[in-house]
Write a protein that holds these residues in place. Structure first.
Motif, PDB file in Angstrom:
ATOM      1  N   CYS A  76     -40.325 -37.175   2.647  1.00 52.46           N
ATOM      2  CA  CYS A  76     -41.608 -36.895   1.532  1.00 52.46           C
ATOM      3  C   CYS A  76     -42.487 -37.978   1.227  1.00 52.46           C
ATOM      4  O   CYS A  76     -41.704 -39.256   1.139  1.00 52.46           O
ATOM      5  N   ASP A  77     -43.696 -37.940   1.158  1.00 55.27           N
ATOM      6  CA  ASP A  77     -44.113 -38.847   0.361  1.00 55.27           C
ATOM      7  C   ASP A  77     -44.225 -38.677  -1.176  1.00 55.27           C
ATOM      8  O   ASP A  77     -43.558 -37.807  -1.819  1.00 55.27           O
ATOM      9  N   THR A  78     -45.233 -39.122  -1.963  1.00 60.81           N
ATOM     10  CA  THR A  78     -45.360 -39.034  -3.336  1.00 60.81           C
ATOM     11  C   THR A  78     -45.698 -37.493  -3.966  1.00 60.81           C
ATOM     12  O   THR A  78     -46.033 -36.953  -4.852  1.00 60.81           O
ATOM     13  N   ASP A  79     -46.283 -36.748  -2.712  1.00 62.12           N
ATOM     14  CA  ASP A  79     -46.893 -35.620  -2.979  1.00 62.12           C
ATOM     15  C   ASP A  79     -46.428 -34.349  -2.257  1.00 62.12           C
ATOM     16  O   ASP A  79     -46.547 -33.389  -2.793  1.00 62.12           O
ATOM     17  N   GLU A  80     -45.948 -34.688  -0.999  1.00 63.03           N
ATOM     18  CA  GLU A  80     -45.558 -33.544  -0.230  1.00 63.03           C
ATOM     19  C   GLU A  80     -44.539 -33.614   0.828  1.00 63.03           C
ATOM     20  O   GLU A  80     -44.192 -35.110   1.116  1.00 63.03           O
ATOM     21  N   VAL A  81     -43.897 -32.469   1.362  1.00 65.40           N
ATOM     22  CA  VAL A  81     -43.046 -32.991   2.253  1.00 65.40           C
ATOM     23  C   VAL A  81     -43.709 -33.339   3.867  1.00 65.40           C
ATOM     24  O   VAL A  81     -44.605 -32.494   3.956  1.00 65.40           O
ATOM     25  N   ILE A  82     -43.457 -34.259   4.179  1.00 68.01           N
ATOM     26  CA  ILE A  82     -44.167 -34.741   5.325  1.00 68.01           C
ATOM     27  C   ILE A  82     -43.556 -34.112   6.621  1.00 68.01           C
ATOM     28  O   ILE A  82     -44.264 -33.808   7.598  1.00 68.01           O
TER      29      ILE A  82
END
Length: 181
Positions: A76-82
């Motif tokens: 994940c990044d800080t917003d969504e599952v990459i």
């Protein structure tokens, strides 16, 4: 592209204020890095994700984690599952992370929970997802900044995240973080 009907002027220093409603909708916080793109006469801003910039490396890491641990592995990044690898990956890939995971990332501490031991399972994404029985969430921290997380999830009844799985997740987070130093 979607028109908002909002018009802002550029000040004498070349700055433009992004309206609060748009910052909230896009989960932009003070200090967040933005990428700037141009296309003929259009200017586009996009929240910059260092983890997403690793693309194939992140997905390769998730696949290796899944192969070695047998758990659903997420980057994940800080917003969504990459990216995700394993059973259930389609349920989470590209989805926004939950506020609970966001809080774990802000604290920059690993989180391990096993339902069989009475642990509190944190939803990784808001909304419906198969019932998780064990999880480990390890923040990816580079230069003091939290860039995202490595997550392992189990859906098996009575599952317990063993020390080896936790070490794999920590190692993967460290390797991803070292890509930015």
């Amino acid at each position: 592209m979607k028109a908002t009907g909002i018009v802002r002027r550029i000040d004498e220093l070349g700055r433009v204020v992004i309206p609060k409603e748009i910052r909230s909708t896009l989960r932009l916080k003070s200090g967040d890095p933005l990428e700037i793109f141009t296309d003929r006469d259009e200017l586009m801003l996009k929240k910059y994700s260092p983890i997403a910039s690793l693309g194939q490396f992140s997905c390769g890491t998730a696949k290796s984690l899944n192969d070695l641990s047998g758990y659903l592995a997420l980057i994940c990044d800080t917003d969504e599952v990459i990216c995700a690898s394993g059973n259930g990956r389609r349920d989470v890939t590209g989805k926004t992370i939950s506020s609970q995971v966001d809080e774990i990332l802000k604290n920059r501490k690993s989180y391990v929970a096993n339902l069989s031991e009475g642990g509190d399972i944190v939803p990784v994404t808001p909304g419906d997802c198969p019932p998780v029985t064990a999880q480990v969430i390890v923040p990816i921290v580079s230069g003091g900044d939290c860039l995202g997380a490595v997550v392992l999830l189990s859906f098996e009844e009575g599952a317990k995240m063993e020390q080896d799985a936790c070490k794999l997740a920590r190692l993967s987070a460290t390797i991803l973080a070292n890509q930015f130093e």
